[in-house]
Every structure is written in C-alpha cells, then in structure tokens.
Design an enzyme around this catalytic site. Structure first.
Site, PDB file in Angstrom:
ATOM      1  N   SER A 192       0.946  -1.253   0.054  1.00  0.00           N
ATOM      2  CA  SER A 192      -0.018   0.028  -0.058  1.00  0.00           C
ATOM      3  C   SER A 192       0.847   1.311   0.041  1.00  0.00           C
ATOM      4  O   SER A 192       0.248   2.490  -0.174  1.00  0.00           O
ATOM      5  CB  SER A 192      -0.814   0.121   1.206  1.00  0.00           C
ATOM      6  OG  SER A 192      -0.302  -0.272   2.510  1.00  0.00           O
ATOM      7  N   ASP A 205       5.869  -6.804   2.375  1.00  0.00           N
ATOM      8  CA  ASP A 205       4.916  -7.355   1.266  1.00  0.00           C
ATOM      9  C   ASP A 205       5.717  -7.485   0.063  1.00  0.00           C
ATOM     10  O   ASP A 205       6.676  -6.761  -0.229  1.00  0.00           O
ATOM     11  CB  ASP A 205       3.957  -6.146   0.760  1.00  0.00           C
ATOM     12  CG  ASP A 205       2.563  -6.664   1.181  1.00  0.00           C
ATOM     13  OD1 ASP A 205       2.316  -7.710   1.489  1.00  0.00           O
ATOM     14  OD2 ASP A 205       1.628  -5.506   1.299  1.00  0.00           O
ATOM     15  N   GLU A 225      -8.812  -9.867   4.065  1.00  0.00           N
ATOM     16  CA  GLU A 225      -9.218  -8.477   3.478  1.00  0.00           C
ATOM     17  C   GLU A 225     -10.712  -8.491   3.123  1.00  0.00           C
ATOM     18  O   GLU A 225     -11.108  -9.146   1.954  1.00  0.00           O
ATOM     19  CB  GLU A 225      -8.231  -7.909   2.597  1.00  0.00           C
ATOM     20  CG  GLU A 225      -8.678  -6.371   2.381  1.00  0.00           C
ATOM     21  CD  GLU A 225      -7.448  -5.739   1.751  1.00  0.00           C
ATOM     22  OE1 GLU A 225      -6.230  -6.249   1.719  1.00  0.00           O
ATOM     23  OE2 GLU A 225      -7.693  -4.707   1.235  1.00  0.00           O
TER      24      GLU A 225
HETATM   25  O1  KIV Z   1      -0.440  -3.357   1.650  1.00  0.00           O
HETATM   26  C1  KIV Z   1      -1.142  -3.454   2.793  1.00  0.00           C
HETATM   27  O2  KIV Z   1      -1.323  -2.489   3.417  1.00  0.00           O
HETATM   28  C2  KIV Z   1      -1.849  -4.534   3.062  1.00  0.00           C
HETATM   29  C3  KIV Z   1      -2.934  -4.528   4.442  1.00  0.00           C
HETATM   30  C4  KIV Z   1      -4.004  -3.861   3.666  1.00  0.00           C
HETATM   31  C5  KIV Z   1      -3.112  -5.698   5.040  1.00  0.00           C
HETATM   32  O3  KIV Z   1      -1.600  -5.638   2.497  1.00  0.00           O
END
Ligand code: KIV
Length: 271
Positions: free
Chosen positions: A52, A90, A189
């Site tokens: 994100s 991520d 989610e």
């Molecule tokens: O990238 C992110 O912020 C996420 C969250 C929404 C869990 O994967």
C-alpha cells in the site's frame, strides 16, 4: 539502563501463542523510520511494510507499480526503527507470480537487504509451491486472501469479497492450503465477518483481518487511514483515531501565516 538487546522481540511463535491464549494481535502498516519508531514504542505487535506504500507513499492508484527495490527501501527504514515488533514485508506485484524460484529470490532479497523477519504475499493454491519453497529456505510467510489488491484488475472493484457461497468455499479451501503450505499467519481482507470467524476457527495459525470482522485473531489497518491522513476513503471497517489531514493542514496554514506576518522567528527563536 535498558538496551535494545533486552527488549523481547515479537516472533511468529509469539503470534501463535497469542492465538492460543485468545490475545488479539495488533498490526499496522509502516513505511518509514519515524512512524515505525512511534508504533514500536507504543507496543504494536506487527508492522507490515505493505505494498500500500504504492498508494499512500507514492500516490499511485493501485499497488501494482511499486517495485521490489522500492519495497526494500521502505523496509530498511522500518527495520532501523523497530526494536520489538515483528516486521513483515509485502512481496510486490511481479516479484513472485512468475515461478517459485523467482519468488524465493525476491524473498531472499527482502530478508538480506532489509533485515525483515517475514514476507507476505497474496493468493492461495496458485502460490502454494512458491510459499513452500520460500519457507524451505527459512523465510516465514504470511498469506493474504479475500480482497487481494494486486488482483484489482481481475476483480474490477474494491467491494466485499466472498459473499457468494462459491467464492466463500474457495477462500476456505485456500486458507487450508496456506496453513498446510506452512504459512505462519493469514491476512483476510474485506470479507463477511461470519466467513472470517469460520476461517479463524478452522485454521490453527493466526488470522489477521482488515474488514474481516471481530472474530478473527487480530486486526490490521493502513496507518494513513487509522491516523486520518487519507481522505475520501471511509469503508465501514475503518476506525479513524486521529484527523491528521486537518491537523497538519491547520498547522501548515499557521506556519505560513507566521512567516508572512514576520511573527516567526521571534527574538527567542534566533541566535
Ligand atoms: O499493503 C497493505 O497495506 C496490506 C494491508 C491492507 C493488509 O496488505
């Protein structure tokens, strides 16, 4: 005097014990040193260096454009700040979908270059081989099901996922696959609360929700949403704890006014 080495780190085992003891897990996203430091000092259990960052840090419409190098840059800053929490990073779009070797190499870069503790990737059965290969190299993996933003062009919309039985069954199947593949936790989610509850009761690993209801094992929010920095984004699941957009805008307007009026700096604010 306490030193960093005396601080007890949150680990994947800690999260597992928290689930067993019905203690809820708190997780926030973080992308930079200063905010990560505050969250860690406040006692957050997990910081997610989320893709994100593509939206809230870089201003892209989706999470797709962010690169592995950019994720590593954000992760390095968070790792330098956080001494207690578990840091999950991520895997960005395009860094793991090709094949399990590509996935393994990307995860190793994140662990080696950023010093992260675990990685997260989106998907179920289709990424199971990659998950197993990454874990076999000693890298803990967090899964992510439900609304998976890297697939937004497949979904076509950010609405609630798995409301229909067929998709709910598929999600349950994929949650089982993630657990069997060795994931230490799963993010769910934007799915119905009843389905979130079913998954959390079905698997032994912690389930952390964002819009997945109150029955899962923990909650995660994007920091900019939680702090009220983002505007025009008010999904039902979001609780805002501050209204920083307005506070920062007001402070900025006051600074501009003080400079223009020559009120700042005053006698005491100069050498
Ligand atoms: O990238 C992110 O912020 C996420 C969250 C929404 C869990 O994967």
């Amino acid at each position: 005097m306490s030193t960093h080495s005396e601080i007890k780190r949150v680990t994947t085992n800690t999260l597992q014990s928290m689930k067993q003891n019905s203690e809820k897990i708190s997780m926030l996203t973080a992308y930079d040193y200063s905010m990560a430091r505050i969250f860690d000092d406040a006692g957050i259990d997990v910081l997610l260096v989320g893709d994100s960052a593509s939206n809230v840090m870089a201003g892209h419409e989706t999470t797709l454009p962010i690169t592995l190098d950019q994720m590593i840059y954000h992760a390095q800053s968070v790792v330098r700040a956080a001494k207690r929490c578990l840091i999950v990073v991520d895997m960005p779009f395009g860094s793991y979908q090709g094949n399990s070797k590509e996935a393994l190499n990307s995860s190793i870069r994140i662990m080696k270059e950023a010093g992260a503790h675990a990685i997260k990737l989106e998907g179920g059965e289709e990424v199971a081989d990659s998950i197993k290969r990454i874990i076999s190299a000693g890298v803990p993996v967090m899964g992510h099901l439900g609304l998976t933003p890297q697939s937004i062009y497949k979904f076509g919309t950010y609405t609630v996922r798995a409301k229909e039985e067929e998709e709910a069954e598929m999600l349950l199947h994929n949650a089982r696959v993630l657990e069997e593949s060795g994931c230490f936790a799963i993010v769910l989610e934007k799915i119905p609360a009843a389905l979130g509850k079913e998954v959390a009761e079905m698997v032994k690993i912690p389930v952390i929700g964002i819009g997945a209801g109150m029955h899962v094992d923990g909650q995660v929010l994007v920091m900019h949403d939680m702090l009220g920095i983002t505007r025009n984004f008010s999904p039902r699941f979001l609780r805002r704890y501050l209204n920083l957009y307005d506070d920062i805008k007001d402070a900025t307007a006051r600074f501009i006014s003080d400079v223009k009026s020559k009120d700042f700096p005053n006698e005491k604010e100069q050498y």
